[in-house]
Enzyme design. Structure first.
Site, short mmCIF file in Angstrom:
data_model
loop_
_atom_site.label_atom_id
_atom_site.label_comp_id
_atom_site.label_asym_id
_atom_site.label_seq_id
_atom_site.Cartn_x
_atom_site.Cartn_y
_atom_site.Cartn_z
N GLU A 29 24.00 20.93 14.21
CA GLU A 29 24.90 20.87 15.36
C GLU A 29 25.76 22.13 15.51
O GLU A 29 26.38 22.33 16.57
CB GLU A 29 25.82 19.64 15.25
CG GLU A 29 27.04 19.81 14.35
CD GLU A 29 26.76 19.69 12.86
OE1 GLU A 29 27.72 19.74 12.08
OE2 GLU A 29 25.57 19.55 12.48
N CYS A 38 25.29 16.38 6.31
CA CYS A 38 25.87 17.20 5.24
C CYS A 38 26.64 16.36 4.22
O CYS A 38 26.05 15.60 3.48
CB CYS A 38 26.72 18.30 5.84
SG CYS A 38 27.02 19.66 4.65
N HIS A 82 23.58 21.63 8.92
CA HIS A 82 24.43 21.47 10.11
C HIS A 82 23.68 21.93 11.36
O HIS A 82 24.01 22.95 11.96
CB HIS A 82 25.72 22.27 9.97
CG HIS A 82 26.73 21.65 9.08
ND1 HIS A 82 27.49 20.56 9.46
CD2 HIS A 82 27.11 21.95 7.81
CE1 HIS A 82 28.30 20.22 8.47
NE2 HIS A 82 28.10 21.04 7.46
#
Length: 313
Positions: free
Chosen positions: A237, A142, A235
């Protein structure tokens, strides 16, 4: 992990052309394996939450990975106990003379801050420059992807008028690229950023392989030819409730945020969000560890050299 087959088996050429890791019997007989050394530079405010998210993805691999946590500087954290940082995080001075197989640089909530106004901008430049001579492959997430593009390609900071928030469909563009191994033709991934990653702009101003894009979110995944620098603008994660937490936070700050796209059932924030990107995140990190780190890195990290890497055309 690779499959081991006889040296002259006809299928070996077919599989290699599809970027499937095939190991001949002769190579397997001399293979040496050791734990991979991966450094996680955590720039997010809630460091315990973020480190847990990344460790979860890194654990989904048959490869043994030794993780070291790195902090950008010694300024006190508002969201993480200092005891935690002192116990589990290292300062750059303690690792700069070592080599690592992988480096992950997380995002940071700095989308509307100019690079030169970031308190640790010089520190980050130093770490990225160090990585070129000490790390096999670096994964930028990001905001870190935008910072990496600035430092590696001198690209200007491009900002969207409205924050991009939600879960978006992406299309793959190089299906046989190692990072895309096993990907569906279309997949979902979350975004939460102001940064703008326009595909035409990146194609015109860089030599990156643009691997996955979204009609709405722009470039999601790109990599240098040698796979030593991998850029993820979203993102993968994130937990199921991370976007929800950001939405509630922005509401509380009076920012009047838009409801994250394609996130809540029926676009109703009262409904439980569904993590529709979890399998993608695990696959992306497994591919990075396997194809960009494990297959590229020297067995003896003390013999690391930039000259060992070539740019695959």
């Amino acid at each position: 992990m690779p499959i081991r087959i006889p040296d002259q088996l006809p299928a070996s050429d077919v599989l290699r052309n599809e970027n499937i890791f095939v190991m001949s019997e002769s190579r397997a007989s001399t293979q040496e394996i050791r734990p991979l050394k991966v450094l996680l530079l955590n720039l997010m405010p809630k460091k315990i939450e973020t480190e847990t998210q990344f460790l979860r993805l890194l654990s989904n691999s048959p490869l043994q990975v030794d993780i070291e946590l790195l902090r950008i500087d010694d300024r006190p954290s508002k969201n993480t106990p200092e005891e935690h940082l002192n116990t589990f995080y290292r300062q750059f001075e303690l690792v700069k003379n070592r080599n690592f197989d992988g480096l992950i640089i997380t995002g940071a909530p700095l989308g509307l801050v100019q690079f030169e106004d970031v308190a640790y901008w010089q520190h980050l430049q130093n770490i990225m420059a160090w990585a070129k001579a000490h790390v096999t492959s670096t994964l930028y997430i990001c905001w870190a992807a935008q910072a990496g593009l600035k430092l590696l390609y001198n690209l200007p900071k491009r900002t969207r008028e409205e924050k991009l928030s939600g879960v978006y469909y992406h299309d793959i563009h190089k299906p046989f690229h190692p990072l895309l191994r096993g990907f569906d033709d279309r997949f979902l991934a979350p975004h939460s950023r102001y940064a703008d990653f326009d595909a035409e702009f990146l194609a015109e101003h860089t030599d990156l392989d643009i691997l996955a894009t979204s009609d709405v979110a722009g470039v999601y995944l790109a990599a240098t030819k040698d796979k030593r620098n991998v850029f993820v603008t979203g993102h993968p994660e994130y937990d199921a409730y991370t976007l929800h937490g950001e939405y509630v936070r922005d509401l509380g700050e009076g920012l009047n945020p838009a409801i994250p796209v394609n996130y809540y059932p029926n676009d109703n924030p009262d409904n439980k969000p569904c993590a529709s990107w979890r399998s993608h995140g695990h696959l992306l990190f497994a591919n990075w560890l396997n194809y960009c780190v494990y297959q590229q890195t020297p067995y003896d990290l003390e013999k690391f050299s930039e000259a060992n890497f070539t740019k695959d055309e």
